[in-house]
Motif scaffolding. Sequence first.
Motif, PDB file in Angstrom:
ATOM      1  N   GLU A   1     -23.410 -27.516 -88.917  1.00  0.00           N
ATOM      2  CA  GLU A   1     -22.337 -28.441 -89.286  1.00  0.00           C
ATOM      3  C   GLU A   1     -21.310 -28.622 -88.163  1.00  0.00           C
ATOM      4  O   GLU A   1     -20.591 -29.622 -88.135  1.00  0.00           O
ATOM      5  N   LEU A   2     -21.244 -27.672 -87.267  1.00  0.00           N
ATOM      6  CA  LEU A   2     -20.275 -27.741 -86.159  1.00  0.00           C
ATOM      7  C   LEU A   2     -20.861 -28.372 -84.904  1.00  0.00           C
ATOM      8  O   LEU A   2     -20.144 -28.573 -83.915  1.00  0.00           O
ATOM      9  N   VAL A   3     -22.145 -28.677 -84.919  1.00  0.00           N
ATOM     10  CA  VAL A   3     -22.797 -29.258 -83.741  1.00  0.00           C
ATOM     11  C   VAL A   3     -22.650 -30.774 -83.795  1.00  0.00           C
ATOM     12  O   VAL A   3     -23.487 -31.501 -84.332  1.00  0.00           O
ATOM     13  N   HIS A   4     -21.530 -31.231 -83.276  1.00  0.00           N
ATOM     14  CA  HIS A   4     -21.270 -32.676 -83.203  1.00  0.00           C
ATOM     15  C   HIS A   4     -20.200 -32.918 -82.157  1.00  0.00           C
ATOM     16  O   HIS A   4     -19.473 -32.002 -81.751  1.00  0.00           O
ATOM     17  N   GLU A   5     -20.094 -34.154 -81.728  1.00  0.00           N
ATOM     18  CA  GLU A   5     -19.093 -34.491 -80.722  1.00  0.00           C
ATOM     19  C   GLU A   5     -17.697 -34.382 -81.326  1.00  0.00           C
ATOM     20  O   GLU A   5     -17.483 -34.634 -82.511  1.00  0.00           O
ATOM     21  N   ARG A   6     -16.747 -34.009 -80.493  1.00  0.00           N
ATOM     22  CA  ARG A   6     -15.374 -33.889 -80.950  1.00  0.00           C
ATOM     23  C   ARG A   6     -14.741 -35.258 -81.132  1.00  0.00           C
ATOM     24  O   ARG A   6     -15.061 -36.197 -80.417  1.00  0.00           O
ATOM     25  N   ASP A   7     -13.841 -35.319 -82.097  1.00  0.00           N
ATOM     26  CA  ASP A   7     -13.075 -36.534 -82.281  1.00  0.00           C
ATOM     27  C   ASP A   7     -12.239 -36.790 -81.038  1.00  0.00           C
ATOM     28  O   ASP A   7     -11.609 -35.876 -80.510  1.00  0.00           O
ATOM     29  N   LYS A   8     -12.231 -38.022 -80.537  1.00  0.00           N
ATOM     30  CA  LYS A   8     -11.562 -38.310 -79.265  1.00  0.00           C
ATOM     31  C   LYS A   8     -10.080 -37.971 -79.323  1.00  0.00           C
ATOM     32  O   LYS A   8      -9.499 -37.510 -78.350  1.00  0.00           O
ATOM     33  N   LYS A   9      -9.438 -38.205 -80.456  1.00  0.00           N
ATOM     34  CA  LYS A   9      -8.016 -37.880 -80.561  1.00  0.00           C
ATOM     35  C   LYS A   9      -7.801 -36.385 -80.464  1.00  0.00           C
ATOM     36  O   LYS A   9      -6.851 -35.914 -79.856  1.00  0.00           O
ATOM     37  N   THR A  10      -8.709 -35.627 -81.089  1.00  0.00           N
ATOM     38  CA  THR A  10      -8.602 -34.166 -81.011  1.00  0.00           C
ATOM     39  C   THR A  10      -8.860 -33.693 -79.601  1.00  0.00           C
ATOM     40  O   THR A  10      -8.187 -32.801 -79.085  1.00  0.00           O
ATOM     41  N   GLU A  11      -9.840 -34.337 -78.946  1.00  0.00           N
ATOM     42  CA  GLU A  11     -10.221 -33.910 -77.603  1.00  0.00           C
ATOM     43  C   GLU A  11      -9.090 -34.102 -76.609  1.00  0.00           C
ATOM     44  O   GLU A  11      -8.972 -33.386 -75.630  1.00  0.00           O
ATOM     45  N   GLU A  12      -8.206 -35.080 -76.867  1.00  0.00           N
ATOM     46  CA  GLU A  12      -7.092 -35.321 -75.963  1.00  0.00           C
ATOM     47  C   GLU A  12      -6.145 -34.126 -75.905  1.00  0.00           C
ATOM     48  O   GLU A  12      -5.416 -33.934 -74.950  1.00  0.00           O
ATOM     49  N   ASN A  13      -6.173 -33.306 -76.957  1.00  0.00           N
ATOM     50  CA  ASN A  13      -5.304 -32.139 -76.993  1.00  0.00           C
ATOM     51  C   ASN A  13      -5.867 -30.937 -76.256  1.00  0.00           C
ATOM     52  O   ASN A  13      -5.229 -29.911 -76.145  1.00  0.00           O
ATOM     53  N   VAL A  14      -7.122 -31.064 -75.792  1.00  0.00           N
ATOM     54  CA  VAL A  14      -7.751 -29.986 -75.041  1.00  0.00           C
ATOM     55  C   VAL A  14      -7.556 -30.269 -73.560  1.00  0.00           C
ATOM     56  O   VAL A  14      -7.725 -31.382 -73.104  1.00  0.00           O
ATOM     57  N   GLU A  15      -7.222 -29.281 -72.798  1.00  0.00           N
ATOM     58  CA  GLU A  15      -7.034 -29.470 -71.367  1.00  0.00           C
ATOM     59  C   GLU A  15      -8.324 -29.965 -70.756  1.00  0.00           C
ATOM     60  O   GLU A  15      -9.392 -29.407 -70.967  1.00  0.00           O
ATOM     61  N   SER A  16      -8.238 -31.027 -69.965  1.00  0.00           N
ATOM     62  CA  SER A  16      -9.437 -31.643 -69.397  1.00  0.00           C
ATOM     63  C   SER A  16     -10.201 -30.687 -68.527  1.00  0.00           C
ATOM     64  O   SER A  16     -11.416 -30.756 -68.422  1.00  0.00           O
ATOM     65  N   GLY A  17      -9.539 -29.751 -67.867  1.00  0.00           N
ATOM     66  CA  GLY A  17     -10.236 -28.805 -67.004  1.00  0.00           C
ATOM     67  C   GLY A  17     -11.180 -27.897 -67.747  1.00  0.00           C
ATOM     68  O   GLY A  17     -12.120 -27.368 -67.177  1.00  0.00           O
TER      69      GLY A  17
END
Length: 321
Positions: free
Chosen positions: A279-295
């Motif tokens: 259930e966790l194997v999916h792409e992250r929501d783009k809005k959520t991903e913005e909160n993760v450091e790009s590095g």
Amino acid sequence: MTSLIDKKFTQDEFDRKKEAYFEKFDWNFNPFAQKDPLPDPELLVPHQVKEIQELIDLVTEGDLVSFIVSKIGMGKTTLCKFLDNALPQQEDENIVSVFLHGPSIDNGEQMLRIILERLELRSKEGDVAMEFEQLRNWHQDYSDFTLNIIIDEFPDINEKSLNMVRSLADLEGIVMILNGQENELEDFVKDNAPALYERRRHTLRLEPLTRDELRELVMYRMAWARGGDYERRIIEPFTEEAIDKLHEKSGGVPRRALKLAGDSVYNMVDSDKMRITPELVHERDKKTEENVESGDVEETDSPDIGSVDEEKDEEVKTEDG
């Protein structure tokens, strides 16, 4: 609308959770982040390490031209960056390697100048004949050295550079590794540099990962993040069912699989789970991903690795069906 303060708080909270998870699993970084160059081909194509060693052996023997071919997303550029870093480190071998990103080379003069700079030779802009003579003299002065020239995405090279490529191939002590999509690369070289095609001695085809090969790649990556103890390879926090889903969704394409595996790790962090289930194997929501450091998601020195263009090509092909 989310305020900047709210965004900062959300990011800080996620970062704290992420660090706690990484500490629990003894990861020094996200195992599935893109890092160039990779220290070991097992971190990209563990199922083809023997074939890569064969290519390295051919280069050290002074073989003339080799091709690396595959479909999009199989890791041609990443592998070439590994070879560019690894070949000069071969024991008892004197190899100098130059990596050129084909689409960024505008003409032969620019290509020659980059090579001369890598050899720490002074170039005089505008005097191509003298610069080429410098390269010829370099081999005479260092006859025990091999110059390995890697050209990434060779079919996308500017046609103005082709004469220089042909001239370089005629020099002693130079070997070449060219990469591209298989039919495209072969057709381009046949049409534009037939003599170069005749000198081809080896073709390495990168193949999709099977389910078990993908499982091995995931374990190697996590062992790498724990400090490179490859003898201690474990599948946790992934479940076997998650590996099945990862292979199904990625089609065994390494770049897709690694991106999806990295997203799955962050989905685990977000959901406060201790295992990665299907259930966790999916792409992250783009809005959520913005909160993760790009590095943490993708660590590259520059867009020259070709992944941006390849992703665009892949999106176009998907839309076209």
